[in-house]
Design a protein around this motif. Structure first.
Motif, mmCIF file in Angstrom:
data_model
loop_
_atom_site.group_PDB
_atom_site.id
_atom_site.type_symbol
_atom_site.label_atom_id
_atom_site.label_comp_id
_atom_site.label_asym_id
_atom_site.label_seq_id
_atom_site.Cartn_x
_atom_site.Cartn_y
_atom_site.Cartn_z
ATOM 1 N N ASN A 55 3.706 -6.846 35.173
ATOM 2 C CA ASN A 55 4.684 -7.478 35.137
ATOM 3 C C ASN A 55 5.884 -7.461 36.233
ATOM 4 O O ASN A 55 7.028 -7.294 35.995
ATOM 5 N N GLY A 56 5.044 -7.196 37.554
ATOM 6 C CA GLY A 56 6.042 -7.193 38.768
ATOM 7 C C GLY A 56 6.635 -5.704 38.689
ATOM 8 O O GLY A 56 7.545 -5.618 39.600
ATOM 9 N N GLY A 57 6.278 -4.865 38.015
ATOM 10 C CA GLY A 57 6.777 -3.432 38.034
ATOM 11 C C GLY A 57 7.910 -3.401 37.185
ATOM 12 O O GLY A 57 8.882 -2.597 37.311
ATOM 13 N N MET A 58 8.449 -4.525 36.355
ATOM 14 C CA MET A 58 9.410 -4.386 35.485
ATOM 15 C C MET A 58 9.525 -3.318 34.368
ATOM 16 O O MET A 58 8.419 -3.174 33.892
ATOM 17 N N SER A 59 10.558 -2.515 34.323
ATOM 18 C CA SER A 59 10.383 -1.647 33.283
ATOM 19 C C SER A 59 10.472 -2.201 31.829
ATOM 20 O O SER A 59 11.476 -3.113 31.679
ATOM 21 N N MET A 60 9.778 -1.798 30.937
ATOM 22 C CA MET A 60 9.504 -2.451 29.566
ATOM 23 C C MET A 60 8.899 -1.179 28.695
ATOM 24 O O MET A 60 8.303 -0.392 29.207
ATOM 25 N N THR A 61 9.059 -1.297 27.367
ATOM 26 C CA THR A 61 8.138 -0.398 26.649
ATOM 27 C C THR A 61 6.666 -0.863 26.729
ATOM 28 O O THR A 61 6.170 -1.987 26.707
ATOM 29 N N SER A 62 5.917 0.295 26.957
ATOM 30 C CA SER A 62 4.527 0.165 27.011
ATOM 31 C C SER A 62 3.901 1.463 26.969
ATOM 32 O O SER A 62 4.448 2.550 27.245
ATOM 33 N N TRP A 63 2.659 1.534 26.553
ATOM 34 C CA TRP A 63 1.976 2.771 26.145
ATOM 35 C C TRP A 63 1.211 3.024 27.440
ATOM 36 O O TRP A 63 0.978 4.336 27.428
ATOM 37 N N PHE A 64 1.008 2.225 28.369
ATOM 38 C CA PHE A 64 0.630 2.688 29.577
ATOM 39 C C PHE A 64 0.622 1.488 30.499
ATOM 40 O O PHE A 64 0.918 0.553 30.061
ATOM 41 N N ASP A 65 0.413 1.804 31.753
ATOM 42 C CA ASP A 65 0.550 0.709 32.913
ATOM 43 C C ASP A 65 -0.671 -0.031 33.074
ATOM 44 O O ASP A 65 -1.641 0.451 32.675
ATOM 45 N N MET A 66 -0.269 -1.210 33.304
ATOM 46 C CA MET A 66 -1.613 -2.240 33.309
ATOM 47 C C MET A 66 -1.411 -2.888 34.568
ATOM 48 O O MET A 66 -0.444 -3.568 35.011
ATOM 49 N N ALA A 67 -2.604 -3.185 35.276
ATOM 50 C CA ALA A 67 -2.588 -3.678 36.621
ATOM 51 C C ALA A 67 -2.920 -5.226 36.540
ATOM 52 O O ALA A 67 -2.420 -6.000 37.229
ATOM 53 N N ASP A 68 -3.577 -5.493 35.408
ATOM 54 C CA ASP A 68 -3.890 -6.881 34.985
ATOM 55 C C ASP A 68 -4.121 -6.922 33.501
ATOM 56 O O ASP A 68 -4.258 -6.041 32.850
ATOM 57 N N ALA A 119 0.870 -1.329 0.116
ATOM 58 C CA ALA A 119 -0.027 -0.047 0.084
ATOM 59 C C ALA A 119 0.860 1.230 -0.004
ATOM 60 O O ALA A 119 0.997 1.746 0.878
ATOM 61 N N PRO A 120 1.615 1.578 -0.968
ATOM 62 C CA PRO A 120 2.670 2.667 -1.179
ATOM 63 C C PRO A 120 2.025 4.064 -0.858
ATOM 64 O O PRO A 120 2.637 4.881 -0.586
ATOM 65 N N HIS A 121 0.625 3.971 -0.908
ATOM 66 C CA HIS A 121 0.015 5.384 -0.653
ATOM 67 C C HIS A 121 -0.334 5.650 0.734
ATOM 68 O O HIS A 121 -0.759 6.674 0.924
ATOM 69 N N VAL A 122 -0.007 4.776 1.612
ATOM 70 C CA VAL A 122 -0.221 4.895 2.872
ATOM 71 C C VAL A 122 0.993 5.125 3.703
ATOM 72 O O VAL A 122 1.959 4.425 3.615
ATOM 73 N N ASN A 123 1.063 6.330 4.367
ATOM 74 C CA ASN A 123 2.050 6.648 5.410
ATOM 75 C C ASN A 123 2.193 5.892 6.505
ATOM 76 O O ASN A 123 1.183 6.020 7.392
ATOM 77 N N VAL A 124 3.027 4.762 6.685
ATOM 78 C CA VAL A 124 2.719 3.974 7.995
ATOM 79 C C VAL A 124 3.854 4.674 8.827
ATOM 80 O O VAL A 124 5.005 4.571 8.744
ATOM 81 N N VAL A 125 3.304 4.854 10.047
ATOM 82 C CA VAL A 125 4.077 5.708 11.292
ATOM 83 C C VAL A 125 4.022 4.304 12.396
ATOM 84 O O VAL A 125 3.108 3.857 12.689
ATOM 85 N N THR A 126 5.247 3.930 12.710
ATOM 86 C CA THR A 126 5.438 2.924 13.857
ATOM 87 C C THR A 126 6.299 3.570 14.910
ATOM 88 O O THR A 126 7.458 3.685 14.804
ATOM 89 N N PRO A 127 5.704 4.417 15.927
ATOM 90 C CA PRO A 127 6.224 4.842 16.965
ATOM 91 C C PRO A 127 6.829 3.596 17.994
ATOM 92 O O PRO A 127 6.219 2.578 17.996
ATOM 93 N N THR A 128 7.637 3.965 18.840
ATOM 94 C CA THR A 128 8.034 2.998 19.978
ATOM 95 C C THR A 128 7.675 3.582 21.185
ATOM 96 O O THR A 128 7.833 4.730 21.562
ATOM 97 N N ALA A 129 6.921 2.752 21.741
ATOM 98 C CA ALA A 129 6.513 3.246 23.381
ATOM 99 C C ALA A 129 7.618 3.628 24.210
ATOM 100 O O ALA A 129 8.805 3.008 24.111
ATOM 101 N N PRO A 130 7.333 4.291 25.122
ATOM 102 C CA PRO A 130 8.315 4.663 26.392
ATOM 103 C C PRO A 130 8.535 3.594 27.070
ATOM 104 O O PRO A 130 7.740 2.796 27.368
ATOM 105 N N VAL A 131 9.700 3.641 27.842
ATOM 106 C CA VAL A 131 10.024 2.503 28.924
ATOM 107 C C VAL A 131 9.692 3.062 30.182
ATOM 108 O O VAL A 131 9.795 4.084 30.331
ATOM 109 N N MET A 132 8.798 2.118 30.757
ATOM 110 C CA MET A 132 8.109 2.440 32.062
ATOM 111 C C MET A 132 8.028 1.006 32.970
ATOM 112 O O MET A 132 7.814 0.200 32.364
ATOM 113 N N PRO A 133 8.022 1.335 34.182
ATOM 114 C CA PRO A 133 7.298 0.274 34.980
ATOM 115 C C PRO A 133 5.965 -0.144 34.727
ATOM 116 O O PRO A 133 5.019 0.433 34.420
ATOM 117 N N VAL A 134 5.641 -1.472 34.556
ATOM 118 C CA VAL A 134 4.337 -2.273 34.230
ATOM 119 C C VAL A 134 4.183 -3.068 35.461
ATOM 120 O O VAL A 134 4.846 -3.975 35.558
#
Length: 107
Positions: free
Chosen positions: A82-95, A64-79
């Motif tokens: 996953n026991g508070g381990m820091s990893m790329t995540s768009w938001f924190d998740m309790a479960d 699809a060459p007419h489509v501008n595909v944007v692929t950002p990388t999430a920031p690294v934060m505690p999740v």
């Protein structure tokens, strides 16, 4: 501004452990001479990066060459889930709210 990298260069940044530099990349794209008439913002999953999709994204762009595909990388934060381990995540998740018995339309 926009940082333009080839997928291999972005992957090299990631594997070298330079997550901060890789996460500053607005997106990864290859140059194409087709006018962009649509956009797709492709968000990766928990713990992944844009570079992790370095093989798939060029295929999407080719199909699809007419489509501008944007692929950002999430920031690294505690999740929390996953026991508070820091990893790329768009938001924190309790479960993770999807269970094996959850019907497809309930998620």
């Amino acid at each position: 501004g926009v940082v333009v990298l080839r997928a291999a260069a972005a992957r090299a940044l990631h594997t070298a452990g330079v997550r901060e530099r890789a996460s500053r990349c607005t997106h990864i794209r290859t140059a194409m001479a087709v006018a962009k008439t649509a956009a797709l913002i492709f968000l990766h999953g928990l713990g992944d990066t844009a570079a992790g999709w370095g093989v798939v994204v060029p295929m999407m762009r080719q199909r699809a060459p007419h489509v501008n595909v944007v692929t950002p990388t999430a920031p690294v934060m505690p999740v929390t889930v996953n026991g508070g381990m820091s990893m790329t995540s768009w938001f924190d998740m309790a479960d993770i709210p999807v269970l094996a018995e959850t019907a497809d339309d309930e998620a």
